[in-house]
Design an enzyme around this catalytic site. Sequence first.
Site, PDB file in Angstrom:
ATOM      1  N   LYS A   1      11.790  57.341  35.593  1.00  0.00           N
ATOM      2  CA  LYS A   1      11.925  58.117  34.352  1.00  0.00           C
ATOM      3  C   LYS A   1      10.646  57.990  33.514  1.00  0.00           C
ATOM      4  O   LYS A   1      10.191  58.969  32.911  1.00  0.00           O
ATOM      5  CB  LYS A   1      13.143  57.650  33.541  1.00  0.00           C
ATOM      6  CG  LYS A   1      14.489  57.971  34.145  1.00  0.00           C
ATOM      7  CD  LYS A   1      14.789  59.457  34.289  1.00  0.00           C
ATOM      8  CE  LYS A   1      15.026  60.154  32.983  1.00  0.00           C
ATOM      9  NZ  LYS A   1      15.500  61.560  33.191  1.00  0.00           N
TER      10      LYS A   1
ATOM     11  N   TYR B   1      14.724  52.958  38.714  1.00  0.00           N
ATOM     12  CA  TYR B   1      15.206  54.085  37.894  1.00  0.00           C
ATOM     13  C   TYR B   1      14.318  54.254  36.668  1.00  0.00           C
ATOM     14  O   TYR B   1      13.785  55.346  36.415  1.00  0.00           O
ATOM     15  CB  TYR B   1      16.666  53.844  37.466  1.00  0.00           C
ATOM     16  CG  TYR B   1      17.109  54.746  36.317  1.00  0.00           C
ATOM     17  CD1 TYR B   1      17.186  56.128  36.478  1.00  0.00           C
ATOM     18  CD2 TYR B   1      17.452  54.216  35.065  1.00  0.00           C
ATOM     19  CE1 TYR B   1      17.576  56.964  35.431  1.00  0.00           C
ATOM     20  CE2 TYR B   1      17.846  55.039  34.007  1.00  0.00           C
ATOM     21  CZ  TYR B   1      17.904  56.412  34.209  1.00  0.00           C
ATOM     22  OH  TYR B   1      18.284  57.225  33.158  1.00  0.00           O
TER      23      TYR B   1
ATOM     24  N   THR C   1      15.359  58.318  28.789  1.00  0.00           N
ATOM     25  CA  THR C   1      16.165  57.137  28.501  1.00  0.00           C
ATOM     26  C   THR C   1      15.369  56.087  27.734  1.00  0.00           C
ATOM     27  O   THR C   1      14.137  56.032  27.846  1.00  0.00           O
ATOM     28  CB  THR C   1      16.654  56.535  29.841  1.00  0.00           C
ATOM     29  OG1 THR C   1      17.147  55.222  29.616  1.00  0.00           O
ATOM     30  CG2 THR C   1      15.520  56.416  30.854  1.00  0.00           C
ATOM     31  N   ASP C   2      16.087  55.226  27.027  1.00  0.00           N
ATOM     32  CA  ASP C   2      15.407  54.103  26.345  1.00  0.00           C
ATOM     33  C   ASP C   2      14.962  53.033  27.350  1.00  0.00           C
ATOM     34  O   ASP C   2      14.208  52.126  27.001  1.00  0.00           O
ATOM     35  CB  ASP C   2      16.315  53.490  25.264  1.00  0.00           C
ATOM     36  CG  ASP C   2      17.617  52.914  25.802  1.00  0.00           C
ATOM     37  OD1 ASP C   2      17.913  53.066  27.006  1.00  0.00           O
ATOM     38  OD2 ASP C   2      18.360  52.301  25.006  1.00  0.00           O
ATOM     39  N   GLU C   3      15.448  53.136  28.602  1.00  0.00           N
ATOM     40  CA  GLU C   3      15.124  52.087  29.577  1.00  0.00           C
ATOM     41  C   GLU C   3      13.633  52.061  29.927  1.00  0.00           C
ATOM     42  O   GLU C   3      13.132  51.083  30.464  1.00  0.00           O
ATOM     43  CB  GLU C   3      15.991  52.234  30.838  1.00  0.00           C
ATOM     44  CG  GLU C   3      17.460  52.219  30.464  1.00  0.00           C
ATOM     45  CD  GLU C   3      18.434  52.082  31.619  1.00  0.00           C
ATOM     46  OE1 GLU C   3      18.038  51.595  32.682  1.00  0.00           O
ATOM     47  OE2 GLU C   3      19.608  52.448  31.428  1.00  0.00           O
TER      48      GLU C   3
HETATM   49  P1  NAD Z   1      24.481  62.098  36.147  1.00  0.00           P
HETATM   50  O1  NAD Z   1      24.067  61.209  37.249  1.00  0.00           O
HETATM   51  O2  NAD Z   1      25.899  62.088  35.669  1.00  0.00           O
HETATM   52  O3  NAD Z   1      24.152  63.618  36.520  1.00  0.00           O
HETATM   53  C1  NAD Z   1      22.950  64.003  37.121  1.00  0.00           C
HETATM   54  C2  NAD Z   1      23.098  65.465  37.569  1.00  0.00           C
HETATM   55  O4  NAD Z   1      21.859  65.873  38.156  1.00  0.00           O
HETATM   56  C3  NAD Z   1      24.189  65.667  38.621  1.00  0.00           C
HETATM   57  O5  NAD Z   1      24.942  66.822  38.315  1.00  0.00           O
HETATM   58  C4  NAD Z   1      23.402  65.859  39.921  1.00  0.00           C
HETATM   59  O6  NAD Z   1      24.074  66.690  40.864  1.00  0.00           O
HETATM   60  C5  NAD Z   1      22.133  66.517  39.392  1.00  0.00           C
HETATM   61  N1  NAD Z   1      20.991  66.295  40.286  1.00  0.00           N
HETATM   62  C6  NAD Z   1      20.587  65.131  40.845  1.00  0.00           C
HETATM   63  N2  NAD Z   1      19.524  65.333  41.642  1.00  0.00           N
HETATM   64  C7  NAD Z   1      19.248  66.665  41.571  1.00  0.00           C
HETATM   65  C8  NAD Z   1      18.261  67.488  42.172  1.00  0.00           C
HETATM   66  N3  NAD Z   1      17.342  66.977  43.006  1.00  0.00           N
HETATM   67  N4  NAD Z   1      18.261  68.801  41.879  1.00  0.00           N
HETATM   68  C9  NAD Z   1      19.182  69.339  41.046  1.00  0.00           C
HETATM   69  N5  NAD Z   1      20.161  68.593  40.458  1.00  0.00           N
HETATM   70  C10 NAD Z   1      20.183  67.275  40.731  1.00  0.00           C
HETATM   71  O7  NAD Z   1      23.469  61.786  34.955  1.00  0.00           O
HETATM   72  P2  NAD Z   1      23.696  61.724  33.388  1.00  0.00           P
HETATM   73  O8  NAD Z   1      24.225  60.386  33.026  1.00  0.00           O
HETATM   74  O9  NAD Z   1      24.416  62.931  32.958  1.00  0.00           O
HETATM   75  O10 NAD Z   1      22.182  61.783  32.889  1.00  0.00           O
HETATM   76  C11 NAD Z   1      21.534  63.027  32.647  1.00  0.00           C
HETATM   77  C12 NAD Z   1      20.117  62.785  32.157  1.00  0.00           C
HETATM   78  O11 NAD Z   1      20.152  61.994  30.968  1.00  0.00           O
HETATM   79  C13 NAD Z   1      19.237  62.011  33.145  1.00  0.00           C
HETATM   80  O12 NAD Z   1      17.949  62.562  33.130  1.00  0.00           O
HETATM   81  C14 NAD Z   1      19.249  60.587  32.607  1.00  0.00           C
HETATM   82  O13 NAD Z   1      18.052  59.907  32.957  1.00  0.00           O
HETATM   83  C15 NAD Z   1      19.335  60.838  31.124  1.00  0.00           C
HETATM   84  N6  NAD Z   1      19.965  59.763  30.342  1.00  0.00           N
HETATM   85  C16 NAD Z   1      21.190  59.279  30.695  1.00  0.00           C
HETATM   86  C17 NAD Z   1      21.799  58.294  29.908  1.00  0.00           C
HETATM   87  C18 NAD Z   1      23.180  57.754  30.227  1.00  0.00           C
HETATM   88  O14 NAD Z   1      23.637  56.823  29.576  1.00  0.00           O
HETATM   89  N7  NAD Z   1      23.899  58.302  31.180  1.00  0.00           N
HETATM   90  C19 NAD Z   1      21.144  57.800  28.766  1.00  0.00           C
HETATM   91  C20 NAD Z   1      19.879  58.333  28.438  1.00  0.00           C
HETATM   92  C21 NAD Z   1      19.316  59.327  29.230  1.00  0.00           C
HETATM   93  P1  TYD Z   2      25.268  50.793  33.467  1.00  0.00           P
HETATM   94  O1  TYD Z   2      26.481  51.511  32.968  1.00  0.00           O
HETATM   95  O2  TYD Z   2      24.954  50.804  34.920  1.00  0.00           O
HETATM   96  O3  TYD Z   2      24.036  51.347  32.605  1.00  0.00           O
HETATM   97  P2  TYD Z   2      22.498  50.813  32.546  1.00  0.00           P
HETATM   98  O4  TYD Z   2      22.275  49.807  33.585  1.00  0.00           O
HETATM   99  O5  TYD Z   2      21.733  52.064  32.794  1.00  0.00           O
HETATM  100  O6  TYD Z   2      22.332  50.268  31.151  1.00  0.00           O
HETATM  101  O7  TYD Z   2      25.371  49.269  33.012  1.00  0.00           O
HETATM  102  C1  TYD Z   2      25.531  48.916  31.659  1.00  0.00           C
HETATM  103  C2  TYD Z   2      25.519  47.409  31.586  1.00  0.00           C
HETATM  104  O8  TYD Z   2      26.701  46.891  32.226  1.00  0.00           O
HETATM  105  C3  TYD Z   2      24.350  46.764  32.305  1.00  0.00           C
HETATM  106  O9  TYD Z   2      23.923  45.615  31.565  1.00  0.00           O
HETATM  107  C4  TYD Z   2      24.928  46.328  33.651  1.00  0.00           C
HETATM  108  C5  TYD Z   2      26.348  46.003  33.306  1.00  0.00           C
HETATM  109  N1  TYD Z   2      27.355  46.233  34.380  1.00  0.00           N
HETATM  110  C6  TYD Z   2      28.263  45.233  34.734  1.00  0.00           C
HETATM  111  O10 TYD Z   2      28.248  44.123  34.165  1.00  0.00           O
HETATM  112  N2  TYD Z   2      29.176  45.512  35.715  1.00  0.00           N
HETATM  113  C7  TYD Z   2      29.222  46.697  36.352  1.00  0.00           C
HETATM  114  O11 TYD Z   2      30.063  46.879  37.277  1.00  0.00           O
HETATM  115  C8  TYD Z   2      28.299  47.726  35.973  1.00  0.00           C
HETATM  116  C9  TYD Z   2      28.310  49.057  36.664  1.00  0.00           C
HETATM  117  C10 TYD Z   2      27.379  47.448  34.975  1.00  0.00           C
END
Ligand code: NAD
Ligand code: TYD
Length: 361
Positions: A167, A163, A136-138
């Site tokens: 990461k 988080y 992630t960019d975070e």
């Molecule tokens: P998500 O939370 O929707 O899915 C995570 C999946 O991992 C789920 O299916 C869960 O069951 C599985 N999981 C969790 N713990 C586990 C374990 N111990 N063993 C096996 N499986 C396990 O997440 P996502 O949003 O699809 O993100 C996927 C990846 O992409 C993550 O590594 C996240 O850090 C990265 N990422 C997400 C975003 C975003 O905006 N969602 C952006 C950049 C990077």
């Molecule tokens: P989120 O979807 O949790 O992603 P991340 O924190 O990983 O960027 O949140 C996106 C942005 O929206 C973040 O600045 C927090 C804000 N947010 C709200 O204002 N209200 C909400 O209920 C949630 C879940 C997030």
Amino acid sequence: MRTYLVTGGAGFIGSNYIHYMFGKYDNAIRIINVDALTYAGNLANLKDIENRENYTFIRADICDREAIAKIFRGNDIDRVVHFAAETHVDRSIRTPEVFVQTNVLGTAVMLNCAKAAWELPDGSFKPGKKFLHVSTDEVYGSLPEDDNAFFYETTPYDPHSPYSASKASSDMLVRSYMDTYHFPANITNCSNNYGPYQFPEKLIPLIINNALQGRKLPVYGDGKNVRDWLYVEDHAKAIDMVQEQGRLFETYNIGGHNEKQNIEIIHIILETLQEMLPEGDPRKAYVNEGLITYVEDRKGHDRRYAIAPDKIKAEIGWEPETRFRDGIRKTIRWFFENEEWMENVTSGDYQKYYEEMYGGR
Ligand code: NAD
Ligand code: TYD
């Protein structure tokens, strides 16, 4: 036939990636999806592909070294695409340890098992094997708001939430494997994704779901925090392109060129819902700005994220393709067509979490 081991494939991005890969390669690849099915993992996300002969689901925890080693022993894995993680910042503030467990220890297990399976007696690796760590960019921390500053691959890590710290730690482990063992890997750091199958604890699906139900739309702080939103299919494509065309051992940032304040996102969703709800639909009466509710800010809330995806464009030719207005329409259409999915995911654990988090607002 190339065999992929995808971790976390039942989650949001992982399931979109699996759909993308079967759409692109069809029967030319085999995918093994390993997922523990936590609250965020949902096999309904993969219903349409579950009977494919070139797809296997294995329920396992990535922290379970024996279970993961067994999968590597039983299959000649060519590619690992590692998504599995705990991913929600708010949850990480409440329960940091599970983030360390899955994101750090789980990644260590994945690296170790892949290394054991792929390493040759002379310490080199079998040709063609590749591990892609999805991050992630975070990890880069927070950017100033009125600036033209962006996250580059060279930006120092400065994570603030449990988080992003977990990461960042997992990224460092992957880097250490590349530096120490010449382990064949890449890291991608992507901005915020949105699209079908996203669990409604994240901003965009939460706002769509709450608006359609006439529930309050919780805005943290002043609503002016900025995120750079990318349509999930564009991310899936980028991951595949990095693994096939990227230089090994490199990190690539992936972003949407789409910075928006949270409050802007909420306004766009409300406008789009109004446009898309059919005439006469009773929800038209309440889907409006009156639902917006400012709530207490998130602790340690990062102000702005913005990726400069220059390197991936220059080296690989990837660019975000889906304009936000189109992506959000596609996402909303998907939620309209999959109301049952939403009912199922919000009926159990998530409902409990929601009550704890927002106090039933
Ligand atoms: P998500 O939370 O929707 O899915 C995570 C999946 O991992 C789920 O299916 C869960 O069951 C599985 N999981 C969790 N713990 C586990 C374990 N111990 N063993 C096996 N499986 C396990 O997440 P996502 O949003 O699809 O993100 C996927 C990846 O992409 C993550 O590594 C996240 O850090 C990265 N990422 C997400 C975003 C975003 O905006 N969602 C952006 C950049 C990077
Ligand atoms: P989120 O979807 O949790 O992603 P991340 O924190 O990983 O960027 O949140 C996106 C942005 O929206 C973040 O600045 C927090 C804000 N947010 C709200 O204002 N209200 C909400 O209920 C949630 C879940 C997030």
